[in-house]
Enzyme design. Structure first.
Site, PDB file in Angstrom:
ATOM      1  N   ASN A 147       0.831  -1.198   0.000  1.00 36.03           N
ATOM      2  CA  ASN A 147       0.000   0.000   0.000  1.00 36.03           C
ATOM      3  C   ASN A 147       0.869   1.253   0.000  1.00 36.03           C
ATOM      4  O   ASN A 147       1.940   1.290   0.608  1.00 36.03           O
ATOM      5  CB  ASN A 147      -0.897   0.016   1.245  1.00 36.03           C
ATOM      6  CG  ASN A 147      -1.761   1.262   1.327  1.00 36.03           C
ATOM      7  OD1 ASN A 147      -2.502   1.577   0.409  1.00 36.03           O
ATOM      8  ND2 ASN A 147      -1.660   1.988   2.430  1.00 36.03           N
ATOM      9  N   HIS A 149       1.029   4.975   1.353  1.00 40.54           N
ATOM     10  CA  HIS A 149       0.419   5.847   2.362  1.00 40.54           C
ATOM     11  C   HIS A 149       1.213   7.143   2.444  1.00 40.54           C
ATOM     12  O   HIS A 149       2.446   7.117   2.584  1.00 40.54           O
ATOM     13  CB  HIS A 149       0.392   5.171   3.728  1.00 40.54           C
ATOM     14  CG  HIS A 149      -0.338   5.979   4.760  1.00 40.54           C
ATOM     15  ND1 HIS A 149      -1.669   6.292   4.663  1.00 40.54           N
ATOM     16  CD2 HIS A 149       0.101   6.565   5.915  1.00 40.54           C
ATOM     17  CE1 HIS A 149      -2.034   7.030   5.696  1.00 40.54           C
ATOM     18  NE2 HIS A 149      -0.974   7.208   6.469  1.00 40.54           N
ATOM     19  N   ASP A 189      -2.118   0.841   8.122  1.00 41.30           N
ATOM     20  CA  ASP A 189      -0.891   1.607   7.844  1.00 41.30           C
ATOM     21  C   ASP A 189       0.241   1.288   8.818  1.00 41.30           C
ATOM     22  O   ASP A 189       1.110   2.127   9.071  1.00 41.30           O
ATOM     23  CB  ASP A 189      -1.177   3.116   7.858  1.00 41.30           C
ATOM     24  CG  ASP A 189      -2.190   3.518   6.799  1.00 41.30           C
ATOM     25  OD1 ASP A 189      -2.198   2.905   5.723  1.00 41.30           O
ATOM     26  OD2 ASP A 189      -2.987   4.441   7.054  1.00 41.30           O
TER      27      ASP A 189
END
Length: 235
Positions: A147, A149, A189
């Site tokens: 991911n 972030h 996260d």
């Protein structure tokens, strides 16, 4: 003459290009919006910088411009919207909405594992939390998920990270910001960082300028993170 030769060569040896392309790791990209980072991934894959092929894009929004970006490069797309699962279920019905969300996750897993079958999943602006009942089957299938972030590790987890980091920078609470590419785990996260990029706070900088500098970091970081994971898949 050279063009004619190339055409004849491709006709005689069609498998040379197609086989090399087919042998590349398959990348699924998850998006929710504009898709500028998706475009960077597409460009980098086409140029050969990323040693993989983007074979599918899934969007959580039918209005995401990223779907158009994918279509422009003939990349198959799927729209998987949570609102269709919530349709007719009032917000007060928490049990009903939880059941609907579980069904959304289950169907998304089914699409990925049984239809797309990627080697790597890249979240490039996917705005929904990936729940444990989604992550577990993919972990069992040994499909890594990374991911992007827009904050440094351990800072500004969750939504509105850019605005929050800008505000604290202007308030003097922090003196730097940045982006990270990390493995996705159930804690939002908080997965292991793969790539981290930093920028210093500039006093009196507008949030728009701060956001632009963050986005400039994102484009390089998401490519580098994707390459790093693909390299591990070779081992």
């Amino acid at each position: 003459m050279s063009e004619l030769f190339n055409q004849i060569y491709e006709w005689i040896f069609p498998s040379t290009v197609s086989n090399s392309n087919e042998n590349l790791p398959k990348i699924l990209v998850l998006i929710s919006g504009n898709g500028s980072n998706l475009q960077t991934l597409i460009n980098s894959a086409k140029s050969g910088k990323i040693p993989g092929k983007i074979t599918h894009v899934i969007s959580s929004s039918s209005k995401a411009y990223g779907l158009t970006r994918a279509a422009n490069d003939n990349i198959p797309t799927t729209t998987h919207e949570l609102k269709t699962y919530y349709k007719g279920i009032p917000k007060e019905d928490k049990a009903g909405r939880l059941a609907a969300r579980n069904e959304f996750n289950k169907d998304l897993v089914d699409i990925i594992l049984n239809k797309i079958k990627p080697d790597l999943i890249v979240c490039a602006g996917w705005m929904l939390i990936l729940a444990e009942d989604f992550l577990n089957p993919l972990q069992e299938a040994k499909i890594p998920i990374i991911n992007l972030h827009p904050s440094l590790p351990g800072a500004f987890e969750g939504t509105h990270a850019i605005e929050r980091s800008w505000q604290e920078g202007q308030d003097g609470t922090v003196d730097k910001g940045g982006v990270m590419i990390h493995y996705v785990i159930k804690e939002v996260d908080r997965g292991e960082p793969l790539i981290v990029r930093e920028i210093p706070v500039i006093k009196s900088e507008s949030v728009e300028d701060w956001e632009k500098r963050i986005h400039d970091l994102e484009h390089d970081a998401i490519v580098d993170g994707t390459i790093k994971v693909l390299e591990t898949l070779k081992k």
